[in-house]
Design a protein around this motif. Structure first.
Motif, PDB file in Angstrom:
ATOM      1  N   GLU A 203       0.598  -1.308  -0.055  1.00 26.52           N
ATOM      2  CA  GLU A 203       0.269  -0.404   0.043  1.00 26.52           C
ATOM      3  C   GLU A 203       1.026   0.987   0.136  1.00 26.52           C
ATOM      4  O   GLU A 203       0.719   2.683  -0.248  1.00 26.52           O
ATOM      5  CB  GLU A 203      -1.479  -0.362   1.195  1.00 26.52           C
ATOM      6  CG  GLU A 203      -2.886   0.666   0.692  1.00 26.52           C
ATOM      7  CD  GLU A 203      -3.470   1.093   1.911  1.00 26.52           C
ATOM      8  OE1 GLU A 203      -2.675   0.027   3.431  1.00 26.52           O
ATOM      9  OE2 GLU A 203      -4.094   0.716   1.626  1.00 26.52           O
ATOM     10  N   TRP A 204       2.250   0.696   0.320  1.00 23.66           N
ATOM     11  CA  TRP A 204       3.371   2.566   0.396  1.00 23.66           C
ATOM     12  C   TRP A 204       3.290   2.530  -1.408  1.00 23.66           C
ATOM     13  O   TRP A 204       3.587   3.855  -1.340  1.00 23.66           O
ATOM     14  CB  TRP A 204       4.690   2.153   0.521  1.00 23.66           C
ATOM     15  CG  TRP A 204       4.205   1.348   1.996  1.00 23.66           C
ATOM     16  CD1 TRP A 204       4.912   0.211   1.936  1.00 23.66           C
ATOM     17  CD2 TRP A 204       4.274   2.186   2.845  1.00 23.66           C
ATOM     18  NE1 TRP A 204       4.855   0.535   4.103  1.00 23.66           N
ATOM     19  CE2 TRP A 204       4.606   1.872   4.313  1.00 23.66           C
ATOM     20  CE3 TRP A 204       4.267   3.396   3.730  1.00 23.66           C
ATOM     21  CZ2 TRP A 204       4.504   2.004   5.857  1.00 23.66           C
ATOM     22  CZ3 TRP A 204       3.478   4.356   4.825  1.00 23.66           C
ATOM     23  CH2 TRP A 204       4.053   3.505   5.898  1.00 23.66           C
ATOM     24  N   SER A 207      -0.033   4.738  -2.143  1.00 27.37           N
ATOM     25  CA  SER A 207      -0.653   5.889  -1.754  1.00 27.37           C
ATOM     26  C   SER A 207       0.995   6.765  -1.947  1.00 27.37           C
ATOM     27  O   SER A 207       0.703   7.937  -1.733  1.00 27.37           O
ATOM     28  CB  SER A 207       0.103   5.889   0.044  1.00 27.37           C
ATOM     29  OG  SER A 207       1.512   5.006  -0.016  1.00 27.37           O
ATOM     30  N   MET A 265      -3.258   4.814   6.720  1.00 26.52           N
ATOM     31  CA  MET A 265      -2.131   4.976   5.310  1.00 26.52           C
ATOM     32  C   MET A 265      -3.228   6.460   4.891  1.00 26.52           C
ATOM     33  O   MET A 265      -1.939   6.300   3.846  1.00 26.52           O
ATOM     34  CB  MET A 265      -2.567   3.532   4.789  1.00 26.52           C
ATOM     35  CG  MET A 265      -1.268   2.516   5.394  1.00 26.52           C
ATOM     36  SD  MET A 265       0.465   3.077   4.936  1.00 26.52           S
ATOM     37  CE  MET A 265       0.798   2.915   3.021  1.00 26.52           C
ATOM     38  N   HIS A 268      -1.459   8.889   7.108  1.00 25.05           N
ATOM     39  CA  HIS A 268      -0.182   9.222   7.695  1.00 25.05           C
ATOM     40  C   HIS A 268       0.822  10.464   7.147  1.00 25.05           C
ATOM     41  O   HIS A 268       0.046  10.529   6.146  1.00 25.05           O
ATOM     42  CB  HIS A 268       0.883   7.608   6.958  1.00 25.05           C
ATOM     43  CG  HIS A 268       1.906   7.512   7.025  1.00 25.05           C
ATOM     44  ND1 HIS A 268       2.373   7.835   8.362  1.00 25.05           N
ATOM     45  CD2 HIS A 268       3.154   6.906   6.653  1.00 25.05           C
ATOM     46  CE1 HIS A 268       3.753   7.909   8.683  1.00 25.05           C
ATOM     47  NE2 HIS A 268       4.413   7.040   7.108  1.00 25.05           N
ATOM     48  N   ASN A 271       3.007  10.553   3.863  1.00 25.73           N
ATOM     49  CA  ASN A 271       2.384  10.127   2.893  1.00 25.73           C
ATOM     50  C   ASN A 271       1.195  11.573   2.518  1.00 25.73           C
ATOM     51  O   ASN A 271       1.598  11.418   1.252  1.00 25.73           O
ATOM     52  CB  ASN A 271       1.028   9.141   2.868  1.00 25.73           C
ATOM     53  CG  ASN A 271       1.430   7.321   2.877  1.00 25.73           C
ATOM     54  OD1 ASN A 271       2.547   7.318   2.719  1.00 25.73           O
ATOM     55  ND2 ASN A 271       1.109   6.688   3.336  1.00 25.73           N
TER      56      ASN A 271
END
Ligand SMILES: [Zn+2]
Length: 676
Positions: A203-204, A207, A265, A268, A271
């Motif tokens: 998911e990094w 995002s 996320m 975050h 992000n």
């Protein structure tokens, strides 16, 4: 390829063909690619001077120049050099700051060091265009990644950082291998993203897709291959919908109310720091103003609901409201800085230029040590001690190491990522503009060398800004040169004056970029005077912050440093004040900030951001609040009434306290309660 050649676009910042600001993109129907009004100049054209050079020198001698020796994750069997060790984000993070540093400082040893990683990456690109560390499947199966087995590739995310590294390397050297390397990689992405989408591995990547979009669009400005814009659109469609979230206010409100595990996320702060650029790059690709409106709404909402006096939103790790006892992660700050540098190039909007200076000159310097070898994972605005503990962070971590100074304390993303802050700020001190023009939008001492035709010109920018209010631009040119020079007058400046060779040229109101179109002669001296008055601003719980120019001021406190060791996270330092900090500012002085006086001293040599060397002091009248004490390591803000006055017990005695710029403090109060 059409349009200006690669060489003219990159090697020389000035002789651009600015045929039109808007260039139609054939495959994009009604949508139009918007040419940036401000374009970056080659990194090697800018030579930092004065205090900024001292800061970069410290980084070169410290961890930026040596992280590959002192940080095990990068030092041992590095995946980005073909090894089996770490092949994820930390090596490209480090290079993202070490590469510009090597070229800004023209340092042969550091260039040799970073080139190892760049050459390995370029030389080991697979024939399919895929790149990066050897994957598990490749190592075990001996079959290289191709479009038919893309699922055996690995995370898109660290590659996004390496693309930024290579872009900067290209800016510094013009090495054409970068263009073919990126073209091959983006061709690979075009073929496989349906089968192996952005979010396939982490998911990094989902995002942070905007960074991938940004570089695809950068390559488009060079090769004019319109399919890159289709690719950018596809990556955007597979990534978090930041533009919508920033524009729709429920996202930022939910982030203020909820600190749960669900959708974290999207809350975050790192992000978000990165995502700020997303609406701007979408606007650039499409020409659709809705993205600019989304960014403005999102940025204003972020700072209203989560903003802290040092110019950044909270993020410990998630957005966490505007209480001055919340923390912010160093990665979030340097990423937000870089986003602002990109946003201002695309939009030219002065609000973001002011925001960039405010966050840069206040937030990052407090979070690293004098030698740039240690950092805090989270800093706190009103930080009355730096210590281990479980604070009101959305990610407290079991070992309680998030707030102390250490190389490996907290999490090591910041250890690797912090290097891009000052280096990219330095490489964005100048932009080129239409008609052979130049623009200085943020200020710090440096020397710019540019070539127009065959003539080399130098503009030396001499200043102690942001500590002092005067900036001198000295021209060296063999022949007279006609060019528009754009300068920003910050919004906090009531009236700026511009003098040419001692004669008043113009007086201008703050909050605009002015254009000086003239023929410049050798030895011309242009002085920009930006008078800095002292003002106050309102923050959470009716607190007040004293400001001067782009700097915010905090209580000066003696420091006691205490060394510790945590078996897993290594040596670290705690910092405690040696003096009382529990002061409220007198209401009568807040009502009339003109009564404050700033004393400006020469900068220390070499320049260091620490309490002993603070070059500006402001004194203020205050009373102690005896009941304001540390509870579990934190100084919770005293309660006030509707008028913003603390009504509890205060000392009878009026004292004079000394404030210094926030960036020079490690322990401090910056958001003060107000007392009668
Ligand atoms: Zn970090």
């Amino acid at each position: 390829m059409t349009g200006p050649s690669v060489k003219s676009l990159i090697r020389s910042p000035l002789p651009f063909v600015f045929a039109a600001l808007i260039i139609a993109s054939p495959s994009f129907g009604q949508q139009q690619f918007v040419e940036s009004p401000y374009k970056t100049v080659p990194i090697t054209n800018i030579k930092p001077q004065g205090w900024l050079r001292d800061q970069l020198q410290i980084m070169k001698s410290g961890s930026t120049g040596h992280l590959d020796e002192v940080h095990t994750k990068i030092a041992v069997d590095n995946g980005w050099l073909g090894g089996k060790g770490d092949g994820w984000e930390e090596t490209p993070y480090w290079l993202d700051g070490a590469v510009p540093l090597a070229y800004l400082m023209d340092d042969a040893a550091l260039k040799t060091k970073v080139l190892k990683y760049i050459n390995w990456t370029i030389n080991n690109q697979r024939p399919s265009g895929y790149f990066g560390p050897i994957t598990k499947a490749e190592r075990e199966g001996g079959k290289k990644i191709t479009e038919s087995n893309c699922e055996e590739g690995e995370d898109w995310w660290p590659k996004m950082i390496m693309l930024k590294v290579l872009q900067q390397y290209y800016s510094a050297t013009g090495d054409k291998r970068v263009i073919s390397f990126m073209t091959n990689y983006f061709n690979y992405q075009k073929k496989v993203l349906d089968k192996c989408p952005v979010g396939k591995w982490t998911e990094w990547a989902t995002s942070r897709g905007a960074d991938n979009v940004m570089i695809a669009q950068w390559l488009y400005t060079i090769t004019k291959d319109a399919s890159l814009l289709d690719l950018a659109q596809k990556i955007e469609s597979q990534s978090f919908t930041w533009s919508t979230w920033l524009g729709n206010r429920d996202w930022v409100m939910n982030a203020a109310a909820n600190q749960t595990d669900s959708n974290w996320m999207s809350r975050h702060a790192v992000n978000i720091g990165m995502a700020l650029k997303s609406p701007a790059v979408n606007y650039q690709r499409t020409g659709d103003d809705k993205y600019l409106r989304a960014l403005k709404t999102g940025w204003n909402d972020l700072m209203l609901l989560h903003g802290l006096p040092m110019g950044i939103f909270s993020g410990d790790e998630d957005l966490h409201g505007n209480d001055p006892t919340q923390g912010v992660e160093l990665c979030a700050i340097v990423e937000a800085m870089y986003s602002m540098e990109e946003i201002l190039a695309i939009t030219g909007d002065i609000q973001y230029i002011d925001a960039l200076e405010r966050m840069t000159f206040n937030a990052p310097p407090t979070q690293t040590t004098d030698d740039y070898n240690m950092k805090q994972y989270f800093q706190i605005a009103n930080q009355v001690q730096v210590s281990r503990g479980v604070f009101d962070f959305s990610l407290p971590f079991d070992r309680q190491m998030n707030n102390v100074f250490g190389l490996r304390s907290g999490y090591t993303c910041c250890t690797a990522n912090m290097h891009q802050g000052w280096t990219k700020f330095a490489s964005h001190l100048w932009y080129s503009t239409e008609g052979n023009g130049l623009a200085a939008l943020v200020y710090a001492p440096n020397e710019l060398k540019t070539t127009i035709g065959k003539e080399e010109r130098t503009i030396k920018e001499t200043t102690n800004y942001p500590f002092d209010d005067q900036i001198t631009f000295s021209f060296s040119t063999k022949k007279d040169v006609a060019l528009p020079l754009k300068l920003r007058i910050p919004s906090w400046c009531k009236e700026a004056t511009v003098l040419l060779n001692g004669q008043l040229l113009r007086s201008e109101k703050g909050g605009q970029v002015i254009v000086l179109s003239r023929t410049w002669k050798n030895n011309d001296k242009l002085v920009l005077q930006l008078p800095m008055t002292i003002t106050t601003s309102n923050w959470a719980k009716n607190s007040r912050t004293i400001e001067r120019g782009p700097l915010v001021f905090a209580l000066k406190l003696g420091e006691r440093w205490e060394k510790g060791n945590e078996p897993k996270e290594g040596d670290y330092f705690s910092v405690y004040p040696t003096e009382d900090w529990n002061y409220g500012l007198l209401e009568e002085t807040i009502k009339d900030p003109s009564t404050f006086r700033a004393v400006v001293q020469p900068l220390s040599s070499p320049f260091v951001w620490n309490q002993k060397n603070a070059p500006v002091t402001i004194t203020a009248k205050a009373r102690k609040i005896p009941g304001w004490k540390v509870v579990d390591g934190v100084a919770h803000q005293p309660v006030t009434d509707r008028n913003g006055i603390y009504k509890g017990q205060v000392d009878d005695k009026i004292e004079t306290i000394t404030l210094i710029p926030y960036g020079f403090t490690k322990v401090r109060i910056v958001a003060f309660p107000v007392v009668k």
